[in-house]
Motif scaffolding. Structure first.
Motif, PDB file in Angstrom:
ATOM      1  N   ALA A  18      35.694  65.057  37.305  1.00 63.45           N
ATOM      2  CA  ALA A  18      36.040  65.446  39.283  1.00 63.45           C
ATOM      3  C   ALA A  18      35.611  67.504  38.483  1.00 63.45           C
ATOM      4  O   ALA A  18      35.574  67.395  37.706  1.00 63.45           O
ATOM      5  N   TYR A 214      41.649  53.120  41.865  1.00 58.62           N
ATOM      6  CA  TYR A 214      41.578  54.376  41.638  1.00 58.62           C
ATOM      7  C   TYR A 214      41.585  55.627  42.387  1.00 58.62           C
ATOM      8  O   TYR A 214      40.485  55.843  43.919  1.00 58.62           O
ATOM      9  N   LEU A 216      39.837  60.461  42.654  1.00 62.51           N
ATOM     10  CA  LEU A 216      39.281  60.872  42.028  1.00 62.51           C
ATOM     11  C   LEU A 216      39.788  62.227  42.987  1.00 62.51           C
ATOM     12  O   LEU A 216      38.924  61.865  44.207  1.00 62.51           O
ATOM     13  N   ILE A 231      42.377  62.695  37.989  1.00 65.07           N
ATOM     14  CA  ILE A 231      41.637  61.115  38.483  1.00 65.07           C
ATOM     15  C   ILE A 231      42.550  60.422  37.883  1.00 65.07           C
ATOM     16  O   ILE A 231      43.988  60.565  37.233  1.00 65.07           O
TER      17      ILE A 231
END
Length: 284
Positions: A18, A214, A216, A231
């Motif tokens: 990120a 996940y 992000l 994250i």
């Protein structure tokens, strides 16, 4: 029946980043910052780097100047973004103001993904506009169409796209996951305010937990955003996070972790409701 090759594939880890930046009104400088971040992400062996919303141009509070600086998909911002991705061999996701040919008073708040070959592999036009907490994004931004989610693969992991304010609407993330996403990339320009940092982190973790994916979330840094990029893994564990200043947040993710979490918590299999698209003609 699984094979040793399957096990090796599940064990494979992928580095994702990120990129927390504070874009400004100098479009050329924004691209220089993006290039430096992508180069550093590639040095860290990342396969994916995600930038915030409005990474092409930002001047503080949304206004008519954003419309004036909007660009088409084949404009200089996306073309140079694709070139940067190709030079460094990495998937890049970023938000930008896209020209709306049907409305010269508004733009699209668009998220674009480009591949390591320099090709567009995903486009998302933000559907939930930030008309709350005293802001009125819809004055200058047209809500995106309710198209099917677009996904793309990063080293075998399926990635879907949404934007910051979308985190407050769990059904959009669920719909992206229904399309196969295992990681949801969330470029954001999360504005500060009372309890806003709490909301940001809580919502990102909730979307990860309830979908066993996940998340992000890449935010703009100060002074115009709260930063706090993070994250989150499919169990809601924050794997990597940062503060308010410019930073690169990176971690390793894997299909194995998704499989482990879904074996322990098969909540998606127990669903009894589906997400459907509202009939916009019936809304007031």
């Amino acid at each position: 029946m699984s094979t040793p090759e399957d096990s090796l594939w599940l064990n494979k880890t992928v580095v994702v980043v990120a990129a927390q930046i504070s874009p400004g009104p100098d479009e050329a400088e924004n691209l220089r910052i993006i290039e430096r971040c992508v180069a550093e992400a590639a040095r860290r062996r990342a396969s994916l780097v995600v930038f915030p919303e409005y990474a092409s141009y930002f001047s503080g509070r949304l206004g008519a100047d954003f419309v004036a600086h909007a660009q088409p998909l084949d404009g200089p911002f996306v073309c140079q973004l694709a070139e940067i991705a190709a030079v460094h061999g990495i998937h890049v996701v970023a938000g930008f103001g896209e020209v709306d040919d049907q409305d010269d008073q508004r733009l699209w708040n668009t998220v674009v993904a480009v591949s390591p070959k320099g090709e567009i592999e995903g486009i998302y036009r933000k559907v939930h506009l930030f008309d709350t907490f005293g802001h009125h994004e819809s004055r200058y931004v047209r809500p995106g169409p309710l198209d099917d989610p677009q996904t793309f693969e990063v080293e075998g992991i399926v990635v879907g796209l949404q934007a910051g304010y979308d985190l407050r609407f769990p059904e959009i993330t669920r719909r992206i996951v229904d399309a196969g996403a295992e990681l949801v990339a969330v470029p954001s320009q999360w504005v500060g305010g009372s309890l806003k940092e709490l909301h940001w982190r809580t919502l990102a973790q909730a979307r990860a937990i309830e979908n066993t994916v996940y998340v992000l979330a890449a935010g703009q840094s100060v002074p115009d955003g709260i930063g706090r990029s993070l994250i989150v893994d499919p169990m809601g564990v924050v794997l990597s996070a940062t503060g308010a200043e410019d930073a690169l947040v990176h971690t390793e993710i894997s299909l194995q972790r998704i499989a482990q979490v879904r074996a322990t918590n098969p909540a998606l299999l127990g669903r009894r409701f589906a997400v459907t698209i509202a009939d916009e003609s019936q809304q007031h």
